[in-house]
Write a protein that holds these residues in place. Sequence first.
Motif, PDB file in Angstrom:
ATOM      1  N   LYS A 155       0.830  -1.207   0.000  1.00 19.08           N
ATOM      2  CA  LYS A 155       0.000   0.000   0.000  1.00 19.08           C
ATOM      3  C   LYS A 155       0.858   1.248   0.000  1.00 19.08           C
ATOM      4  CE  LYS A 155      -4.092   1.903   2.299  1.00 19.08           C
ATOM      5  NZ  LYS A 155      -5.102   1.686   3.367  1.00 19.08           N
ATOM      6  N   GLU A 156       1.939   1.232   0.744  1.00 18.48           N
ATOM      7  CA  GLU A 156       2.843   2.380   0.795  1.00 18.48           C
ATOM      8  C   GLU A 156       3.554   2.565  -0.543  1.00 18.48           C
ATOM      9  OE1 GLU A 156       5.033   5.639   2.013  1.00 18.48           O
ATOM     10  OE2 GLU A 156       3.273   4.711   2.957  1.00 18.48           O
TER      11      GLU A 156
ATOM     12  N   LYS B 144       1.095   4.185  -3.237  1.00 18.26           N
ATOM     13  CA  LYS B 144       0.129   5.155  -2.713  1.00 18.26           C
ATOM     14  C   LYS B 144      -0.185   6.296  -3.677  1.00 18.26           C
ATOM     15  CE  LYS B 144       3.680   7.683  -0.100  1.00 18.26           C
ATOM     16  NZ  LYS B 144       4.128   8.075   1.257  1.00 18.26           N
TER      17      LYS B 144
ATOM     18  N   TYR C 281      -3.188   5.271  -5.716  1.00 17.56           N
ATOM     19  CA  TYR C 281      -4.290   4.688  -4.967  1.00 17.56           C
ATOM     20  C   TYR C 281      -5.613   5.401  -5.256  1.00 17.56           C
ATOM     21  CZ  TYR C 281      -6.963   3.163  -0.832  1.00 17.56           C
ATOM     22  OH  TYR C 281      -7.911   2.654   0.017  1.00 17.56           O
TER      23      TYR C 281
ATOM     24  N   VAL D 106      -4.507  -1.771  -4.294  1.00 16.27           N
ATOM     25  CA  VAL D 106      -3.369  -2.330  -3.555  1.00 16.27           C
ATOM     26  C   VAL D 106      -3.206  -3.802  -3.909  1.00 16.27           C
ATOM     27  CG1 VAL D 106      -2.327  -2.694  -1.298  1.00 16.27           C
ATOM     28  CG2 VAL D 106      -3.814  -0.707  -1.672  1.00 16.27           C
TER      29      VAL D 106
END
Length: 470
Positions: A421-422, A425, A428, A434
Amino acid sequence: MSKKVLITETILRDAHQSQAATRMKLEEMIPVLEQLDDMGYYSLEAWGGATFDSCLRFLNEDPWERLRTLRKHITKTPIQMLLRGQNLLGYKHYADDVVEKFVEASIRNGVRVIRVFDALNDKRNLETAIKAINKYKGDYGAICEATICYTTSPVHTNEYFIKLAKELEQMGADNICLKDMANIILPYTAYELIKGMKKVLKPTTKIHLHTHNTTGTGDMVYLKAIEAGRDIVDCALSAMGNGTSQPATEPFIATLQGTEYDTGLDLTKLLPINEHFKGVAARLEKDGILNPKVRQIDVNTLIYQVPGGMLSNLMSQLKQAGKLDKLTECLAEVPNVRKDCGYPPLVTPSSQIVGTQAVLNVLQNERYKMVTKEFKNLIKGEYGQLIGEPDADILKKVIGDEQRVTCRPADLLEPEYEKFKEEMKEYYTQEEDVLSYALFNQVAINFFKYRLARDKKVDADLAKTKVYPV
């Protein structure tokens, strides 16, 4: 008990995966989705397998949006997906947190039957997925269909498969699917195997049989399985049925009409739907994606054990290399490679791994002169436990003095969802992004860039093909 035969229709997924490298577009499905929904099928297999990769890599589609769109049009019939256990829809093992989130998102977005399998039939690789399906299915009435990949070898016996079926039921399966990826199970073998499973499974546990018609025995396999008491079979509309796909739906329905096994499906309602898909098949053939050869019977498959999707991809690889004349030689090498690495069933990802290594062995004119990383990982045990023991000399040549993996492979993985997810991002837009990134990394990023260019009304094709090539 009713002997009515239930049918899962595969035209929206496995049929075009097996014959046309999963290139059917969502827009080609939408016109007949309501008609399919009204037929009375047990389920419509429409997601999972290679569709996720194909959507992102080739079709400029968000696979999650495809699923949601399917759900809008299909409201009565359960949407079914194919899930590769700890591999999800990718080609490696993912950490347990990613597996659980993927299962939850699949059910929440519309999947109602999850057929979950492991390429090596390693139950440890199904544990997390089965637990997750059972955790989230209650709110949506979803079904966990645990799967046995059928194959033949000195170490794969009917007793082995029957025992495995009972173990999967005890792990939490609602249905047991016997998945014959390459149409190598023979009719009387299917009869004995289904009979044996029926004796050990609960009466409420449905047996779902999946085969293809590559060797021309698919219809006979289904008829003997019906006599043995199976509950559900997979068929594909004749526009993309038979050959490397599933046995055709229409003649199967006609065969059972008026018998105690009558499916109850109206053949006349299927005819206009099939006409639509004839047009899709013609487009795929015109574009050079659907090779007419995949519709032909090839009894050599009983020797090669090559599934339809693997065959179409193998032909595509050789065509790109200008070596299509080596197809027969490569097919003959497949069972040799399979024996060398411990007789894995040939289904994604093991089919691609074994097939690619067979191609390398042929094109390099020396066996195992070059070895893919994936083949090394397979023989080392990073995909799970092989039922047979790999050839000692090949094992030594491929992994040298490295230690083999003996634990559940996913036990070696740390939680990774938050890391993914990082990493992505800046692209996103939804939690599902993700998961797309987790499975296909750069391919997903390329799609996210394409989607951004499209949504901002700039030249999306330029953004994809000139700036961010896949």
